[in-house]
Write an enzyme that holds these catalytic residues in place. Structure first.
Site, PDB file in Angstrom:
ATOM      1  N   HIS A   1      56.237  64.152  47.215  1.00 12.55           N
ATOM      2  CA  HIS A   1      57.095  64.092  48.396  1.00 12.55           C
ATOM      3  C   HIS A   1      57.242  65.503  48.949  1.00 12.55           C
ATOM      4  O   HIS A   1      57.407  66.456  48.189  1.00 12.55           O
ATOM      5  CB  HIS A   1      58.459  63.514  48.023  1.00 12.55           C
ATOM      6  CG  HIS A   1      59.267  63.040  49.184  1.00 12.55           C
ATOM      7  ND1 HIS A   1      59.861  63.899  50.075  1.00 12.55           N
ATOM      8  CD2 HIS A   1      59.571  61.792  49.619  1.00 12.55           C
ATOM      9  CE1 HIS A   1      60.509  63.209  50.997  1.00 12.55           C
ATOM     10  NE2 HIS A   1      60.338  61.909  50.746  1.00 12.55           N
TER      11      HIS A   1
ATOM     12  N   ARG B   1      63.868  63.709  58.186  1.00  8.89           N
ATOM     13  CA  ARG B   1      62.853  63.923  59.225  1.00  8.89           C
ATOM     14  C   ARG B   1      62.830  62.764  60.212  1.00  8.89           C
ATOM     15  O   ARG B   1      62.598  62.950  61.400  1.00  8.89           O
ATOM     16  CB  ARG B   1      61.489  64.128  58.583  1.00  8.89           C
ATOM     17  CG  ARG B   1      61.365  65.472  57.877  1.00  8.89           C
ATOM     18  CD  ARG B   1      59.986  65.693  57.260  1.00  8.89           C
ATOM     19  NE  ARG B   1      59.809  64.938  56.024  1.00  8.89           N
ATOM     20  CZ  ARG B   1      58.914  63.992  55.851  1.00  8.89           C
ATOM     21  NH1 ARG B   1      58.102  63.644  56.831  1.00  8.89           N
ATOM     22  NH2 ARG B   1      58.816  63.364  54.687  1.00  8.89           N
TER      23      ARG B   1
END
Length: 581
Positions: A237, A257
């Site tokens: 990740h 995000r």
């Protein structure tokens, strides 16, 4: 001493996270006697860490979304290694499972018209990620637990399953010990479903917590005679916490995000322009993880060795409403207010995209009576997992595995039992309790350092070979681990089995990574920088005697209908970035 308890059920589920619970619920719906075993508390399985959301192509915000586009996104962003049948089944069925889990009390966010709100996640053509703040996995787990309680499904946590019962390639149960009392139980069953998660805890920097995701299910499956596929495909990740040290790697959800977070290096440069100008921070996880890694190793990192993830340009109330857990997480661990200052983040081992090889339409393994669902099963994600697909996977394939295991049980005329198999496993267990010159935890720490150093975000042949050599030394040391038990302490046994599972999983991963001589998705090699179409295959790993054997299997081809979908697909991501400007 040869003693243990015994019990019997139609379907035995190993793992009490979302996949395990949904499997058991389906078996119960089908009128069977089902039981769940878990080594962690049922309220604290790994599912709670899946924060950002669950994917379903409702088209509530973007009307053109469909299961077909969800299929295309998943297949292409997995670099065409995912099994098309598995992907198709998940994308078609996830809307119904999302509706179901919400009706059970998951309380997903709604629009004013009562339909599910949906947010952007990286590399999805449309907004299709349904969510509950940034704690979606937790709400789904609680909903499953309530349903299991309503159905009176017995859940036995604190049970460490250390062997499956297998005779002549047929699985007829499992054997476990209670991690607090040491009491062993033989669990006879018509069918067994493995829902034990992945193996990302064996890396030093990991979003998993201690003593979870050590590859337990991979270990059990390999010893039972199953194959693993795509073990080299481990997702790092892009955004894990850097400090404090004790929580290094703790996940910073993609929802940051998805809600407009921007990545910048120490010079203030929005560096994703160099790596994916079109999708920027909503690019795929493999691309962003490599971008973060490159900025860090090329001298553009923060003081603590990361990059900045900034959402402080958003209103504070918006941040607290959309990202409540992350807001509190940074306040609690760093006294940092993310509405005022950027976060420091770096890549962290996050998800096992490979796993047990299962057949697409029933999720059974090559061992009769043994099924698998969730992260422990391979085939869905290929070389890169799209955020939000994991929670869809556990519900869709938890239900399918529960149904197919139930059908298998109903067709049996008698339940296999083999006392010799049980006695052999019990004797082997007793033989592990002995004095030795090594402790399991230091060896586990050495292994996590090894995997981060030699099999991290970017690999090469020299590193992988050195990793295998070092692993060989650890395997030899593991034969002489000190294991002592008492009436109040069985932790040495837990540590030993965690180590055994980790060593199996690490070797399968290192060998697979060495075999794939290209860079594809999450598998990045500095000595083979390009994707090679000749390398488009799934790697299969089996345990033969004391050794691992690896086979190249051509990736599953698209049928005419799906091939037409993929060839016609147009990626229309341009408008996403306008929302982030």
């Amino acid at each position: 001493m040869f003693n243990y308890l015994t019990d019997v059920s139609n379907v035995l589920v190993i793992g009490c996270g979302g996949a395990g619970l949904r499997s058991a619920i389906e078996a119960k719906f089908n009128g069977l006697d089902v039981k769940i075993l878990g080594k962690r508390s049922r309220f604290d399985s790994h599912t709670v860490l899946a924060a950002g959301g669950i994917n379903a192509a409702f088209g509530n915000l973007d009307k053109n979304d469909s299961w077909e586009q969800h299929f295309v996104d998943t297949y292409l962003e997995g670099y065409k290694l995912g099994n098309p049948e598995i992907i198709e089944y998940m994308t078609k069925n996830s809307p119904d499972l999302v509706k179901e889990i919400d009706s059970w009390g998951a309380n997903l966010e709604k629009l004013e018209n009562g339909k599910f709100d949906q947010r952007f996640f990286g590399a999805h053509t449309y907004r299709r990620t349904c969510y509950s703040g940034d704690f979606t996995g937790q709400t789904i787990l609680k909903a499953c637990l309530r349903k299991a309680e309503d159905l009176e499904i017995p859940i036995f946590d604190s049970q460490y399953v250390f062997e499956l019962l297998v005779k002549d390639k047929k699985c007829f149960g499992a054997i476990s010990f209670n991690i607090h009392s040491g009491e062993k139980t033989v669990h006879y069953a018509d069918a067994v479903i493995l829902c034990t998660g992945g193996h990302t805890r064996i890396w030093k920097k990991s979003s998993s917590r201690k003593q979870e995701n050590n590859g337990d299910g991979f270990y059990l499956a390999l010893k039972a005679g199953c194959s693993l596929i795509d073990m080299e495909m481990v997702q790092f990740h892009p955004t894990g916490m850097i400090s404090p040290k004790e929580i290094e790697g703790k996940l910073v959800t993609e929802a940051v995000r998805g809600e407009g977070g921007i990545l910048r290096n120490v010079h203030g440069e929005r560096f994703m322009k160099k790596y994916d100008l079109e999708r920027m921070e909503l690019s795929t996880r493999d691309i962003i993880a490599k971008a973060n890694y490159n900025e860090i190793v090329n001298g553009n990192s923060t003081e603590n060795g990361g990059v900045f993830l900034d959402i402080s340009h958003k209103d504070k109330d918006f941040i607290i409403r959309k990202l409540p857990r992350i807001y509190r997480q940074f306040l609690e661990f760093q006294s940092l207010d993310i509405s005022k200052e950027p976060m420091e983040v770096a890549p962290t081992a996050h998800y096992s995209m490979g796993g047990i090889k299962v057949s697409p339409l029933d999720h059974k393994t090559c061992v009769e009576g043994l099924f698998a669902a969730g992260e422990v099963a391979g085939g869905l994600h290929g070389a890169n997992r799209l955020g939000g697909n994991s929670l869809a996977e556990i519900l869709v394939y938890g239900k399918l595995a529960g149904l197919c295991a139930s059908n298998y049980s109903k067709k049996l005329n008698f339940q296999l039992r083999d006392q010799m198999t049980v006695q052999k496993l019990n004797n082997e267990f007793e033989d592990l309790i002995k004095s030795g010159e090594h402790l399991a935890i230091p060896l586990q720490n050495e292994l996590s350092d090894l995997m981060w150093k030699y099999c991290g975000v970017v690999k090469n042949e020299e590193k992988l070979l050195e990793g295998l050599t070092t692993l060989g030394k650890l395997k030899e040391k593991s034969k002489f681990v000190d294991v002592r038990v008492s009436d109040n302490n069985f932790q040495d046994l837990v540590n030993l089995f965690d180590l055994k599972a980790s060593l199996f999983s690490a070797e399968a991963t290192l060998l697979s990574a060495l075999q794939r001589k290209e860079s594809r998705g999450a598998h990045q090699r500095s000595d083979y920088l390009s994707l090679d179409e000749k390398e488009k295959y799934n790697l299969e790993v089996k345990k033969v005697g004391k050794n691992f054997e690896i086979y190249k299997n051509g990736s599953v081809k698209l049928n005419k209908k799906l091939n037409k979908l993929v060839s016609k697909s147009k990626n229309i991501l341009n408008f996403k970035n306008k929302l982030l400007e």
